[in-house]
Structure formats: C-alpha cells, structure tokens
Design a protein around this motif. Structure first.
Motif, PDB file in Angstrom:
ATOM      1  N   ASP A 317       0.846  -1.200   0.000  1.00  0.00           N
ATOM      2  CA  ASP A 317       0.000   0.000   0.000  1.00  0.00           C
ATOM      3  C   ASP A 317       0.880   1.249   0.000  1.00  0.00           C
ATOM      4  O   ASP A 317       0.813   2.083   0.904  1.00  0.00           O
ATOM      5  CB  ASP A 317      -0.916  -0.014   1.227  1.00  0.00           C
ATOM      6  CG  ASP A 317      -2.015   1.046   1.148  1.00  0.00           C
ATOM      7  OD1 ASP A 317      -2.089   1.752   0.118  1.00  0.00           O
ATOM      8  OD2 ASP A 317      -2.770   1.180   2.130  1.00  0.00           O
ATOM      9  N   GLN A 319       0.970   3.989  -1.725  1.00  0.00           N
ATOM     10  CA  GLN A 319       0.370   5.316  -1.886  1.00  0.00           C
ATOM     11  C   GLN A 319       0.065   5.962  -0.535  1.00  0.00           C
ATOM     12  O   GLN A 319       0.267   7.163  -0.347  1.00  0.00           O
ATOM     13  CB  GLN A 319      -0.911   5.210  -2.726  1.00  0.00           C
ATOM     14  CG  GLN A 319      -1.511   6.566  -3.067  1.00  0.00           C
ATOM     15  CD  GLN A 319      -2.672   6.432  -4.039  1.00  0.00           C
ATOM     16  OE1 GLN A 319      -2.995   5.337  -4.494  1.00  0.00           O
ATOM     17  NE2 GLN A 319      -3.294   7.554  -4.384  1.00  0.00           N
ATOM     18  N   GLN A 320      -0.384   5.169   0.425  1.00  0.00           N
ATOM     19  CA  GLN A 320      -0.704   5.714   1.740  1.00  0.00           C
ATOM     20  C   GLN A 320       0.513   5.767   2.656  1.00  0.00           C
ATOM     21  O   GLN A 320       0.752   6.773   3.327  1.00  0.00           O
ATOM     22  CB  GLN A 320      -1.797   4.867   2.414  1.00  0.00           C
ATOM     23  CG  GLN A 320      -2.151   5.345   3.813  1.00  0.00           C
ATOM     24  CD  GLN A 320      -3.393   4.673   4.372  1.00  0.00           C
ATOM     25  OE1 GLN A 320      -4.046   5.210   5.263  1.00  0.00           O
ATOM     26  NE2 GLN A 320      -3.748   3.508   3.861  1.00  0.00           N
ATOM     27  N   GLN A 322       3.930   5.517   2.169  1.00  0.00           N
ATOM     28  CA  GLN A 322       5.166   6.264   1.901  1.00  0.00           C
ATOM     29  C   GLN A 322       5.173   7.583   2.652  1.00  0.00           C
ATOM     30  O   GLN A 322       6.214   8.071   3.095  1.00  0.00           O
ATOM     31  CB  GLN A 322       5.316   6.525   0.387  1.00  0.00           C
ATOM     32  CG  GLN A 322       5.660   5.315  -0.442  1.00  0.00           C
ATOM     33  CD  GLN A 322       7.100   4.851  -0.265  1.00  0.00           C
ATOM     34  OE1 GLN A 322       7.881   5.481   0.440  1.00  0.00           O
ATOM     35  NE2 GLN A 322       7.453   3.741  -0.895  1.00  0.00           N
ATOM     36  N   GLU A 323       4.006   8.151   2.829  1.00  0.00           N
ATOM     37  CA  GLU A 323       3.899   9.443   3.512  1.00  0.00           C
ATOM     38  C   GLU A 323       3.580   9.278   5.001  1.00  0.00           C
ATOM     39  O   GLU A 323       4.118  10.006   5.837  1.00  0.00           O
ATOM     40  CB  GLU A 323       2.794  10.284   2.850  1.00  0.00           C
ATOM     41  CG  GLU A 323       2.573  11.628   3.531  1.00  0.00           C
ATOM     42  CD  GLU A 323       1.379  12.389   2.968  1.00  0.00           C
ATOM     43  OE1 GLU A 323       1.066  13.462   3.504  1.00  0.00           O
ATOM     44  OE2 GLU A 323       0.755  11.872   2.003  1.00  0.00           O
TER      45      GLU A 323
END
Length: 857
Positions: A317, A319-320, A322-323
């Motif tokens: 996942d 996209q969520q 990494q940040e």
C-alpha cells in the motif's frame, strides 16, 4: 589457563611420528592440538599415525564427525565415530559436544573434523572461535588429548588469534608442490632453539630449516601463491561482500541465491517467518540490516517482525504509507554477541548446569547474577560506542529480540525486559548505562516467568539466544520530559467485542498518551482507551462521568532530570509541558474544571478520551487500513505496537514499533445456550465482556477468592492469598475456573489478587468480578501482555459487573466450599468448590455475545 601450572601428569603422548615427537618434545596430557592446513589431506596424514599410536597405548578414541568433507578416519577398529549435526546452531552443537566430553570422562582422546566446516552451518566465524574457547578448557580439565584442523584463509584474524591463545599446541602445514613444511606455532611449556622453525620432512625425520636464505625463499614462494587467494575475511563478511557485488552487477540469479543464504543466517530458521521474509525483505534490505548490526548472527524475532511489517505496508500500500509511515531508526545486536558475552565471561559451564532437568530453574538465579556482573568483549564495546555516536543524546530503547520471540505461536509477550535510556551525560556515562541495559535484557532470559513460559510450550531445550533491537524513542522534548504524542496496541481481530453489533474482524486498539508501556501492560489504578475500530465511539460505559472516571489519568514518560522512566499525573505534567497536543487527544471535563476554579486551581481539567483524534482525523481509517494490510501480508491476524506523531492539524503519522502474529484461541464451533435456562441453575450470565470466541467448557472445580474477606486483609495477607491460590491451582489438573475480585495478576494488591501468571496458567477459565468491597474493578486488557498470555494458553476470560443490568451473578449457588485447612484470614479467603453432582457448564456465543455459566443435571 595458559599461565597456570599444569595440574595433569607430565606423561608424554606420542604423535605417532618419532620425528615429530622429537620436534615437539612429545605431546602432553591435556593438550589441544590445532593443525592449520590448506589441504585436508595434510591433516589426515598426521591424524592416522596418532590414532594408531593411541590405539597401541590402549586409549579410548572418539572421532567427532560434523563436516561435509570426506571422513578423516574410516573403519578404524579402535575408533568410535560420533556424528553430530551442526545445523541446529551454535548452542545445540556446543552443548552436544560438551555432554559427550562429560559422558566419556577423563583420559579419552578426540579427533575432530575441520573447525572451518562449522562455517557452512553457522556462517558466523566468531562462533567458531567461541566454540573452541568453550570446549578447549573443558578438554584440558579432563586430561584428554584432542586434535582439530582449520583452514586459516577461511577465518578472520580475530578468530585465529583467539584459537591460538586458547590452545596448547598449534602447527602450520604448508605445501609447495610436493614439498610439505611443518612449523610449530605454539607448544605450551616446551621449547628448543629450533622448535618454532619450519621443518621439512625427509624419510620420517623433520629437519629444521636453519638457513635463513632457504627460509626466505620458502616464504616468498608461499606468499606468491597467496596472491591469488581472497583477503583474510571470515565467511560472514565474504557473504555480504558477495551480496554487494551481485547487486552492483545486477545478476538476478546470484541475487536470488544470496538472498536465500543471507536470510538463513541473519533473519530466521522458522519456515513461516522465512516465507514472509522471502516476499518482503530484498537483498538490498538485508544489506541495510547488516549495516546497522553490531556483531553477527540473527537479529531475532522482534526486529524481524518490525522490519517485515514496515515493508508489507510500503510494498502493498505504498500510496498511503510512503507518507504516513515514519522512517525507523533501529540498530541490532546479533545473537552471536550474546553467546560471545557468555563465553567471554566464562559462563558456559553455568549454562550447561542450567540446561539440565534439575538445574533448569534452580541454577537460573546464579546465572542471572553472572550475566549482570559480566563485561563485554572489546570489539563489542567499540561498536556500542559508535552506535551511541549515531543516536546522539536522543533517548533510546533497548528491547529483547530473541530467536523465538514474536513468531507464529510463541509471542513471549512481556516475558523479557525492555529498558528505556534517557541517554544523557558524558559518553562514558552513556556507554555504561547502555551496557547495564543490555545486561539487564540478557539476564531477563533467565527470569522465572520466561523459563516457565518456555517449559510450558516445550521450548526449554530449544536454542533461545538473545538478540537486541535498539531503537530511537519516537517523541518530542517537552522541557524536562520526553514522550511521544500517543502510543497504542492494535490487533486485527477483536476477540473481545462487548457489543453484538461489533465485527471481530474489524479489529481493536488500546490507546494511551505518552510511552506505550501503558498500552501493553495492565495499568494499575488507571485505564487505557479501548476502541473497537468499527465502532470507535461506542464505549462500555453508562454515562460520560463513568467514561471520564475510567480514562487515563497517569502518563508514562522519560524524565531527563531523574534520568529514567517515570509516571506522572496528567494534571501535574501539563504546566511543565504546555505544548502537548491536548486539543487533539482529550476533552475538557467542564464540571471538574468548574470545581477546580472554585478552589483556585488554574487551567482546564482534561480527560484523555481520544475522541477528538477519532472524530477529527483519519486515525481510525489509517489504523484499520494498516491492520488489514498487515493481516493480508502475514496471512494471519496480527498484533502491532505503534506510536503516533501528530501534525498541527492533528493528523497522525505512524511509527511502527513491533508486529507479531496474533495468538488466537479460535472458534470451537456452534454452541447452544439453553433457552429457557432455569434460574436456580444459573451461576452467572453476562452480555459481552468475555474473550475466547465460542466457549464450551465443562468445569469440575471452582477456586474463588471471597471478596468480603479479601477486602479486610492487609497487604502481606493478600500476597499470602496469591500464594495459596497458586498452590491450589497446581494441586490438581482437573478443569478449573478461577473467580476473584478485581484484577488477577495485578502488582497492586488493593486492586485484585497479585498472583503470577505462571501460577494460574493451568486453569480453564478466569473470571474477574467487580466487587463493592474495595475498589476492585476488572481490567478488560485487550492487547496487553496479560491478554496475550490468556490467548496463548487457551484460557477463557470473563469480566462480571453485577451492578449492571446485563449481568447476573450468584456465588451463593456454588456447592459448599473446602478451605485449605490452614489457619488465618488469608486461608479463609480461598474457597475451593468441587462440583460433585453433574457439572458446571461455561458456554459463550461470540455472535450474540452471551456468556452463561450454569449447573447441569
């Protein structure tokens, strides 16, 4: 050893070659003889005459066979060959050799395979040296003679030096074409003017090379041959050197092969963990782990779980996460450092005594003391200094990460120590504190709770070396205090749903402000915030006043002034830490604030309900996603520990501290609750507040602590009650239900009965009752170490609140009790009820959240 006067006789022992006997002035009883060879045939040609001479002298000869090379000795009538498997690891192999030496006693002679073969099983060169440092003194003590070989180009200088320092005799055998040279390097307590020169064999005689020109030419030819050999690195370093080269050359086949090799020596031997690691730890990841590793060996279960979980999130996942996932800043102390510490401090004989059936518990306290008084090898201390340079003066956490910890089926939750360090003071003070913390965690492997836990699961004879996970503590400085904004434990399956509308698959969280210690331990006199993730605002309280009362009032933090982990009342801490994000974590108790103002106290009264975090941020959605992603990656429910870092808007980022497979009792199949159930047959009924999935247990004995009597006891008498309960539980293996006021296993006797979990681990069901006599209220400790213990041991749990509408409890319906027969109030508090007519049935339906306990006909 080498500085002592010999205790053995001066009897000479022949090498089997008269010329070599002349060079060495014979061998002595007690000698360990190490042959450093480039070709194993050069070892074999010296072994066979020695064996023949020993057989002629009537000696008992044992050949310890553990290598992959062809046998050194075959079909010799005087030699007993003993096969030993080295693949089980350093401890099991060394223990097996130790016991063989012990079994065969004084005067036996030994021939061993090449020590270098152990690298194929262990990979870590340092452990070969540690093995020799363990067995050589023991062989010496028992008047043996033992022969070993090794290939010096396969070992580090440190290992070669340690073997040289420990052995009594060492010889180098060098081959130049057909010319074989033998040079004694060490011969303890004997010498001659030419003993340590190279010797050339000729017609059975060994002639010293006394011409320096001849010796120089020989050395030059040997060095010329050595130019084409690898530099003097051990197997471990060469493995990672090869891994780095394969990545730089982008060689897929080599990368896949080396990934598997490194996983086997750095991560785990457990098939389920290895399967996970193959999917989520690349060779680049493994090299990064090596770059943060002190020593060598495995990083242990806790470190492995944390790293795999992070990569599951980042890979599955991205996209969520990494940040939203903060980078970790962890270091590792490998399992080899633990063994090196034991060997360096001469503790191996104590380990062998503790591993025996009679010494398992009896020898542990002395071994603990030996560990706490031990010193670290110089090379480990130097690495620890560099590690502290990296962390500067940020607080750090030293955590256990044993080989078996946090695996599938055995979490070891709370069994080993973790130590917080404020990491303040001079470099020397900080290093001393770190060494003390490491010793404390090492020593905790010998605690009674840990040893009983291992024995109950049949793990007492399995290798359990202690690695360490050292982490920068996530948080912020608030003047003298240091703490994270919040911390918690999340589980992907809520086996403790207290409402029939809750979906157990949605998971739950146990959340606290400050350090996560209050999330994983049963909080004495305080309460973590427990939320079902599908209904986070639905709490098991009747009104807001009760919600405030059963909230968190105490905060665990690091105090830079006192230098340690401390607990502070929230109300006292706030004036010193005005920048705490209270508006994102807490609500103002307006009634309490008004009362405070009336008596002249400043500021609002905050209650840590975490409602603003739930309602004003994406915390619940992110945590639900985190748990679902990890469960899918693990292909098993998971249990995670995390800290939260809130931005100015109150949105959290996660620091994942730990992840392990969640122990689950599992559903026992459909259950049938009698309807209607005759009232006189009912012992208790409750809706919610129980754990264990569907429950269907037949109980034949009830041990109950009488709350009315217990409330009138002093502290010493309450500890006596705990002791009597433990004795009574252990007295019979029949299915037993334990019923008591407040919290079982508490460290505060005013809140419940302070038993050790190991004393009650054999019961079938555990019941905590909210009693009016004293402030004894159950603690629904979802996600805590206590929770983990209950689940792992398959103990059904229930909390009874008789004053509520959804609970009925009739202890007077139990059959007449049998007291312990001892005098005193403590003994009178412990009631034993035997179910002699019919049986007592405990039945729970996880779907309707109904639990009943009733008497059958």
């Amino acid at each position: 050893m080498n500085g002592e006067e010999p205790r053995q006789s001066e009897d000479r022992v022949s090498t089997g070659l008269a010329g070599l006997d002349e060079v060495l002035d014979y061998l002595r009883i007690g000698d360990n003889v190490v042959w450093r060879v480039s070709h194993l045939d050069d070892y074999r040609r010296f072994v066979l005459p020695f064996v023949d001479a020993a057989a002629d002298a009537g000696r008992q000869i044992l050949y310890l066979r553990f290598g992959d090379h062809p046998p050194i000795i075959e079909n010799h009538p005087a030699v007993r060959t003993i096969e030993i498997d080295a693949l089980g690891g350093f401890e099991s192999f060394t223990s097996r050799v130790w016991h063989l030496i012990e079994q065969h006693g004084r005067g036996a002679f030994y021939v061993c395979d090449s020590l270098s073969e152990l690298l194929n099983a262990w990979a870590t060169d340092a452990m070969v040296g540690n093995f020799f440092r363990v067995v050589c003194p023991f062989l010496f003590e028992l008047d043996t003679v033992a022969w070993f070989a090794l290939h010096p180009e396969r070992h580090s200088r440190m290992t070669l030096d340690r073997i040289r320092q420990t052995t009594q005799v060492m010889l180098d055998v060098r081959r130049h074409g057909d010319n074989v040279q033998v040079q004694p390097i060490k011969a303890w307590r004997r010498q001659s003017p030419t003993m340590f020169l190279p010797h050339r064999e000729h017609n059975g005689q060994f002639c010293p090379i006394t011409d320096s020109s001849d010796a120089t030419r020989l050395q030059a030819s040997l060095e010329q041959e050595g130019l084409h050999r690898q530099p003097l690195l051990d197997y471990w370093d060469r493995l990672f050197q090869d891994a780095s080269r394969a990545l730089s050359e982008n060689d897929p086949a080599a990368i896949a092969n080396l990934q598997e090799q490194v996983l086997q020596v750095l991560v785990s031997r457990d098939p389920q963990i290895l399967e996970l690691a193959r999917r989520y730890l690349s060779l680049e990841d493994l090299l990064a782990i090596r770059g943060r590793l002190v020593g060598s060996g495995y990083i242990g279960g806790k470190a492995t779980g944390m790293l795999i979980a992070r990569n599951i999130l980042l890979k599955d996942d991205p996209q969520q996460w990494q940040e939203m996932l903060e980078p970790h800043d962890s270091s590792y102390l490998g399992t080899d450092a633990y063994y090196a510490f034991l060997v360096h401090n001469g503790l191996w004989p104590a380990i062998m005594r503790q591993r025996s059936a009679t010494g398992y518990l009896a020898e542990a306290p002395a071994l603990q003391n030996g560990i706490l008084e031990g010193r670290f090898p110089d090379e480990i201390r130097a690495d620890l200094e560099r590690l502290l340079d990296h962390y500067g003066q940020y607080p750090i956490l030293v955590r256990s990460s044993s080989l078996q910890e946090d695996g599938f089926g055995n979490a070891f939750a709370g069994k080993y120590d973790s130590v917080f360090l404020v990491n303040q003071g001079s470099p020397e003070q900080r290093l001393a504190a770190l060494e003390d913390a490491i010793r404390q965690v090492y020593a905790s492997s010998m605690s009674k709770d840990a040893l009983v836990y291992r024995k109950q699961r049949g793990l007492d004879q399995r290798e359990e070396p202690m690695a360490l996970l050292i982490q920068r503590v996530n948080g912020r400085f608030h003047n003298r205090y240091y703490l994270p904004d919040a911390a918690g434990v999340g589980v992907s399956r809520n086996t403790f749903a207290w409402d029939s509308n809750m979906d157990p698959k949605a998971g739950m969280v146990r959340l606290v402000m400050g350090l996560g210690t209050r999330a994983v331990d049963r909080i004495e006199g305080d309460h973590a915030c427990v939320m079902a993730l599908d209904h986070p605002t639905r709490q098991p309280f009747r009104n807001q006043d009760e919600s405030f009362r059963f909230s968190q009032h105490l905060v665990d933090l690091l105090d830079l002034e006192t230098g340690g982990l401390e607990t502070r009342p929230l109300s006292q801490m706030l004036p010193s830490a005005p920048n705490l994000p209270m508006n994102h974590l807490a609500e103002i108790d307006r009634d309490a604030t008004a009362r405070a103002e009336q008596i002249g106290l400043d500021g609002p009264v905050w209650r840590l309900t975490f409602r603003p975090l739930v309602q004003g941020s994406r915390f619940i959605n992110r945590l639900s996603s985190l748990l679902a992603t990890l469960e899918a990656g693990y292909r098993h429910p998971v249990d995670v520990e995390f800290t939260l870092h809130l931005n100015a808007e109150g949105e959290p980022s996660f620091n994942l501290v730990q992840c392990r497979p969640l122990a689950t009792i599992g559903e026992t199949g459909p259950v049938q609750i009698p309807d209607p159930l005759p009232e006189p047959r009912l012992l208790f009924r409750t809706r919610g507040h129980f754990m264990g999935g569907n429950i269907n247990l037949a109980i034949t004995r009830v041990i109950r602590v009488n709350a009315a009597i217990y409330a009138g006891l002093n502290t010493n008498e309450r500890y006596e009650v705990a002791r009597l309960v433990g004795e009574t539980v252990r007295a019979s293996a029949e299915p037993t239900m334990l019923v008591g006021p407040g919290r079982w296993g508490t460290s505060s006797p005013e809140l419940g009965v302070p038993v050790r979990f190991s004393d009650i681990a054999g019961v079938a069901a555990l019941v905590e009752v909210s009693e009016n006599a004293g402030d004894m209220v159950p603690d629904l400790s979802y996600g805590s170490h206590f929770f983990q213990d209950l689940v792992e041991t398959g103990i059904a749990y229930a909390a009874l609140f008789p004053d509520t509408a959804h609970c009925q409890y009739h202890p007077d319906r139990l059959p007449p009790c049998q007291l312990s027969g001892m005098a005193g109030q403590a003994a009178e508090a412990v009631e034993v009820h035997h179910i002699t007519r019919g049986q007592l049935q405990l039945t729970g339906d996880v779907v309707s959240q109904q639990l009943v306990c009733y008497f059958t006909d």
